[in-house]
Structure formats: structure tokens, C-alpha cells
Design a protein around this motif. Sequence first.
Motif, PDB file in Angstrom:
ATOM      1  N   ILE A 218       0.834  -1.198   0.000  1.00 48.47           N
ATOM      2  CA  ILE A 218       0.000   0.000   0.000  1.00 48.47           C
ATOM      3  C   ILE A 218       0.872   1.251   0.000  1.00 48.47           C
ATOM      4  O   ILE A 218       0.592   2.230  -0.709  1.00 48.47           O
ATOM      5  CB  ILE A 218      -0.961  -0.008   1.203  1.00 48.47           C
ATOM      6  N   HIS A 219       1.969   1.244   0.764  1.00 48.14           N
ATOM      7  CA  HIS A 219       2.872   2.391   0.777  1.00 48.14           C
ATOM      8  C   HIS A 219       3.476   2.619  -0.611  1.00 48.14           C
ATOM      9  O   HIS A 219       3.637   3.767  -1.053  1.00 48.14           O
ATOM     10  CB  HIS A 219       3.987   2.164   1.797  1.00 48.14           C
ATOM     11  N   ALA A 220       3.826   1.541  -1.301  1.00 46.56           N
ATOM     12  CA  ALA A 220       4.376   1.682  -2.655  1.00 46.56           C
ATOM     13  C   ALA A 220       3.337   2.292  -3.591  1.00 46.56           C
ATOM     14  O   ALA A 220       3.666   3.126  -4.450  1.00 46.56           O
ATOM     15  CB  ALA A 220       4.834   0.316  -3.182  1.00 46.56           C
ATOM     16  N   LEU A 221       2.073   1.892  -3.435  1.00 49.94           N
ATOM     17  CA  LEU A 221       1.005   2.478  -4.248  1.00 49.94           C
ATOM     18  C   LEU A 221       0.824   3.965  -3.927  1.00 49.94           C
ATOM     19  O   LEU A 221       0.581   4.773  -4.828  1.00 49.94           O
ATOM     20  CB  LEU A 221      -0.307   1.728  -4.021  1.00 49.94           C
ATOM     21  N   MET A 222       0.941   4.322  -2.660  1.00 51.07           N
ATOM     22  CA  MET A 222       0.853   5.742  -2.280  1.00 51.07           C
ATOM     23  C   MET A 222       1.943   6.545  -2.983  1.00 51.07           C
ATOM     24  O   MET A 222       1.684   7.638  -3.508  1.00 51.07           O
ATOM     25  CB  MET A 222       0.956   5.869  -0.761  1.00 51.07           C
ATOM     26  N   ASP A 223       3.168   6.014  -3.011  1.00 47.19           N
ATOM     27  CA  ASP A 223       4.274   6.707  -3.670  1.00 47.19           C
ATOM     28  C   ASP A 223       4.038   6.832  -5.171  1.00 47.19           C
ATOM     29  O   ASP A 223       4.335   7.861  -5.790  1.00 47.19           O
ATOM     30  CB  ASP A 223       5.596   5.974  -3.416  1.00 47.19           C
ATOM     31  N   VAL A 224       3.495   5.771  -5.784  1.00 47.19           N
ATOM     32  CA  VAL A 224       3.220   5.798  -7.218  1.00 47.19           C
ATOM     33  C   VAL A 224       2.204   6.883  -7.553  1.00 47.19           C
ATOM     34  O   VAL A 224       2.395   7.686  -8.468  1.00 47.19           O
ATOM     35  CB  VAL A 224       2.706   4.415  -7.686  1.00 47.19           C
ATOM     36  N   LEU A 225       1.098   6.931  -6.809  1.00 47.54           N
ATOM     37  CA  LEU A 225       0.066   7.927  -7.108  1.00 47.54           C
ATOM     38  C   LEU A 225       0.557   9.341  -6.840  1.00 47.54           C
ATOM     39  O   LEU A 225       0.225  10.272  -7.577  1.00 47.54           O
ATOM     40  CB  LEU A 225      -1.186   7.625  -6.285  1.00 47.54           C
ATOM     41  N   ASP A 226       1.373   9.519  -5.807  1.00 51.19           N
ATOM     42  CA  ASP A 226       1.934  10.845  -5.538  1.00 51.19           C
ATOM     43  C   ASP A 226       2.825  11.294  -6.693  1.00 51.19           C
ATOM     44  O   ASP A 226       2.856  12.478  -7.051  1.00 51.19           O
ATOM     45  CB  ASP A 226       2.737  10.837  -4.235  1.00 51.19           C
ATOM     46  N   SER A 227       3.545  10.355  -7.295  1.00 52.23           N
ATOM     47  CA  SER A 227       4.420  10.705  -8.415  1.00 52.23           C
ATOM     48  C   SER A 227       3.622  10.984  -9.682  1.00 52.23           C
ATOM     49  O   SER A 227       3.896  11.941 -10.404  1.00 52.23           O
ATOM     50  CB  SER A 227       5.419   9.573  -8.678  1.00 52.23           C
ATOM     51  N   ILE A 228       2.638  10.126  -9.965  1.00 48.35           N
ATOM     52  CA  ILE A 228       1.829  10.325 -11.174  1.00 48.35           C
ATOM     53  C   ILE A 228       1.179  11.705 -11.164  1.00 48.35           C
ATOM     54  O   ILE A 228       1.096  12.379 -12.182  1.00 48.35           O
ATOM     55  CB  ILE A 228       0.756   9.230 -11.291  1.00 48.35           C
ATOM     56  N   CYS A 229       0.707  12.117 -10.001  1.00 50.56           N
ATOM     57  CA  CYS A 229      -0.038  13.371  -9.894  1.00 50.56           C
ATOM     58  C   CYS A 229       0.860  14.568  -9.620  1.00 50.56           C
ATOM     59  O   CYS A 229       0.375  15.666  -9.374  1.00 50.56           O
ATOM     60  CB  CYS A 229      -1.099  13.251  -8.800  1.00 50.56           C
ATOM     61  N   GLY A 230       2.181  14.350  -9.594  1.00 50.97           N
ATOM     62  CA  GLY A 230       3.105  15.462  -9.448  1.00 50.97           C
ATOM     63  C   GLY A 230       3.169  16.054  -8.073  1.00 50.97           C
ATOM     64  O   GLY A 230       3.535  17.214  -7.902  1.00 50.97           O
ATOM     65  N   SER A 231       2.801  15.254  -7.058  1.00 51.25           N
ATOM     66  CA  SER A 231       2.795  15.785  -5.700  1.00 51.25           C
ATOM     67  C   SER A 231       4.169  15.733  -5.043  1.00 51.25           C
ATOM     68  O   SER A 231       4.343  16.237  -3.945  1.00 51.25           O
ATOM     69  CB  SER A 231       1.801  14.986  -4.842  1.00 51.25           C
ATOM     70  N   ARG A 232       5.116  15.103  -5.685  1.00 52.68           N
ATOM     71  CA  ARG A 232       6.475  15.050  -5.143  1.00 52.68           C
ATOM     72  C   ARG A 232       7.431  14.879  -6.313  1.00 52.68           C
ATOM     73  O   ARG A 232       7.010  14.504  -7.412  1.00 52.68           O
ATOM     74  CB  ARG A 232       6.620  13.887  -4.160  1.00 52.68           C
ATOM     75  N   PRO A 233       8.722  15.149  -6.142  1.00 54.22           N
ATOM     76  CA  PRO A 233       9.666  14.953  -7.252  1.00 54.22           C
ATOM     77  C   PRO A 233       9.587  13.526  -7.785  1.00 54.22           C
ATOM     78  O   PRO A 233       9.588  12.569  -7.022  1.00 54.22           O
ATOM     79  CB  PRO A 233      11.019  15.243  -6.598  1.00 54.22           C
ATOM     80  N   ALA A 234       9.484  13.403  -9.091  1.00 49.68           N
ATOM     81  CA  ALA A 234       9.215  12.101  -9.700  1.00 49.68           C
ATOM     82  C   ALA A 234      10.503  11.321  -9.964  1.00 49.68           C
ATOM     83  O   ALA A 234      11.495  11.871 -10.409  1.00 49.68           O
ATOM     84  CB  ALA A 234       8.448  12.286 -11.001  1.00 49.68           C
ATOM     85  N   ASP A 235      10.438  10.048  -9.676  1.00 52.68           N
ATOM     86  CA  ASP A 235      11.485   9.110 -10.051  1.00 52.68           C
ATOM     87  C   ASP A 235      10.749   7.876 -10.557  1.00 52.68           C
ATOM     88  O   ASP A 235      10.710   6.848  -9.907  1.00 52.68           O
ATOM     89  CB  ASP A 235      12.379   8.777  -8.852  1.00 52.68           C
ATOM     90  N   TYR A 236      10.122   8.024 -11.739  1.00 51.63           N
ATOM     91  CA  TYR A 236       9.195   7.011 -12.222  1.00 51.63           C
ATOM     92  C   TYR A 236       9.795   5.606 -12.328  1.00 51.63           C
ATOM     93  O   TYR A 236       9.199   4.645 -11.836  1.00 51.63           O
ATOM     94  CB  TYR A 236       8.607   7.429 -13.578  1.00 51.63           C
ATOM     95  N   PRO A 237      10.960   5.445 -12.941  1.00 44.11           N
ATOM     96  CA  PRO A 237      11.499   4.082 -13.055  1.00 44.11           C
ATOM     97  C   PRO A 237      11.712   3.421 -11.693  1.00 44.11           C
ATOM     98  O   PRO A 237      11.333   2.260 -11.494  1.00 44.11           O
ATOM     99  CB  PRO A 237      12.817   4.282 -13.807  1.00 44.11           C
ATOM    100  N   ARG A 238      12.296   4.155 -10.759  1.00 44.26           N
ATOM    101  CA  ARG A 238      12.552   3.559  -9.445  1.00 44.26           C
ATOM    102  C   ARG A 238      11.251   3.193  -8.739  1.00 44.26           C
ATOM    103  O   ARG A 238      11.138   2.120  -8.136  1.00 44.26           O
ATOM    104  CB  ARG A 238      13.353   4.524  -8.567  1.00 44.26           C
TER     105      ARG A 238
END
Length: 285
Positions: A218-238
Motif C-alpha cells: 500500500i505504501h508503494a502504491l501511495m508513492d506511485v500515485l503521488d508521483s503520477i499526480c506530481g505531488s512530489r519529485p518524480a522518479d518514475y522508473p525507481r
Amino acid sequence: MPSIAGGIAEYLQLAVAGIYPDSGSPNDRFVTNGGKNLPIRRVPKSRYQYISPIAHQLSAKSHLTPLAICQSLLAYIPTDIKPLSPQLEIQYWYTDSGYICFQLPPRSIALWLDYIYTWKPQPPIELRSSADIDLSLALAQPLPQQKPSPCEIAVYAGDRCRSILKLACAEGLISQDISGAWQIPSSQWFDLESIPSNNRPTTDTTLSFESGAQDRLIHALMDVLDSICGSRPADYPRQKIDLAQSWLEFHRHCRIFGDVKRQNPHLAIARCGLTAISERYLSVW
């Protein structure tokens, strides 16, 4: 707003605007940019918690202490954080060192999981290249014996998710509609014994799953959605690899079939739900 960090940032932005209504304020950049400069991060070793050092940033540009700013900010935050969709109840407080903490109770996590499963994400522009298109190719064979590349791990995890969901459908745990979407009842997120007699989950209702592997997914999903929506600096591959690895760990430790299906089908369906959400973001994002 499928991003939890983004929703929190929106409300902090409104709170800052309440304290600094003058557009000429030295803190104007916090007020006018949609919350994107507001520092929000998930606390890695806590359960569904975010933290913000915004009071320290504002204190550096004013005569107020971080604690005084925390008190002022929280006075502008109502009991529900409404810019989030769905409306999530979030508990919040500040520490003696001047950091504002936000905690999601289980009921909010369940609502959020329902929402992100139906939300239609678009791959970030940074991923729309010929090098990334290969990530969507099916990997029919198991992972090779030699150390796999990060791309292979992501593709393999997505394929394993789909295989498990097809088996769960064949065994009657879940179903699939005419469009191919997995149909998983939302009630499966909650521990049945913790739901009150009126069948309305409360903030005290516990989730069906209470293991470390499920929390990490669930935490990993939270990080993914935060990145998709631009809420934090993105590191998409990682973050995509983190999601794949978190799901593979979940798969190793959290069984769906066999004794789990026979003795606790409710839990088996909940785990199918987490698998369906993971597959969605491994394949689309």
C-alpha cells in the motif's frame, strides 16, 4: 485527487493563504502555486503517515516560531480534508519540534483503494518513449536464473498479477466484466468483525489485512500515485520497480488460494483487490 500528498498540500495551501492573505507576502509562492512547493513526504517507517516541515520554512521568513505557525495552520484545517476525492478523514497534529503530521485511518485507506482502482491514470510524458514501450510487452517465461534487469522485474510482476487474477476469477473469488475489468466488492477491505452492527465502517474499523508485506505494498502504491499526480519529485522508473518488488514480496508472504481461500475467503478477495490495483499501475503507468 488520487494523490494523498497532493490533497494534503491543497489544504495546507488554503491554510497558508488564510495566514498570509496579502499577495505581497514573502511567502506568496506557497499561496499561489497550487501547493506544489509545499513540502509533504510520506514517513517511510510509519503506517500511512505523511509529514510536512512547512512551519520551519515559513518561520524563516517571519517573526513566528515553527510551533506558533503550526498552531495557526491547524486552526485553518477543518476535521475533514475535503479536496481529496473521495473525501478522506485524516488525523493531524504537530510535534514539539514544529513538524505537522497527517495520519490516514484504515477507513480512509479503504476509500482511497476503491478510488484509485477506478481512477483512469495516464502514463507520465517522461515514460512515453520507445524505450519504455517495451515494458508493456508480455513476459511469458519465468524470470531468468541470472540477475534480472529492473524492466524485467516490472514486466514479470505485472504478468504474475494477471495470472493470479485469472485463476481467482476461474475459482469464483472475483469476476470480470465485459470490458475485461476485474469486479471486486469494496466491502472486502474491512475486517468483518470490526464493522459495527449498522454496517457503516468507522475510523476504528480495521482492514482485512494487517501484515507488513501488505502495508509495504500500500505504501508503494501511495508513492506511485503521488508521483503520477506530481505531488512530489518524480522518479518514475525507481518507483515502478519499487511497486513491482513490493507486490512480489506481498505475493510470497500473503497467499490467496488453498487454505486461505477455504478458511477466509474474505481475506482472499481483499488480497485479490490489492493485486488488481497493483496490476493496473504496473501495466498503465
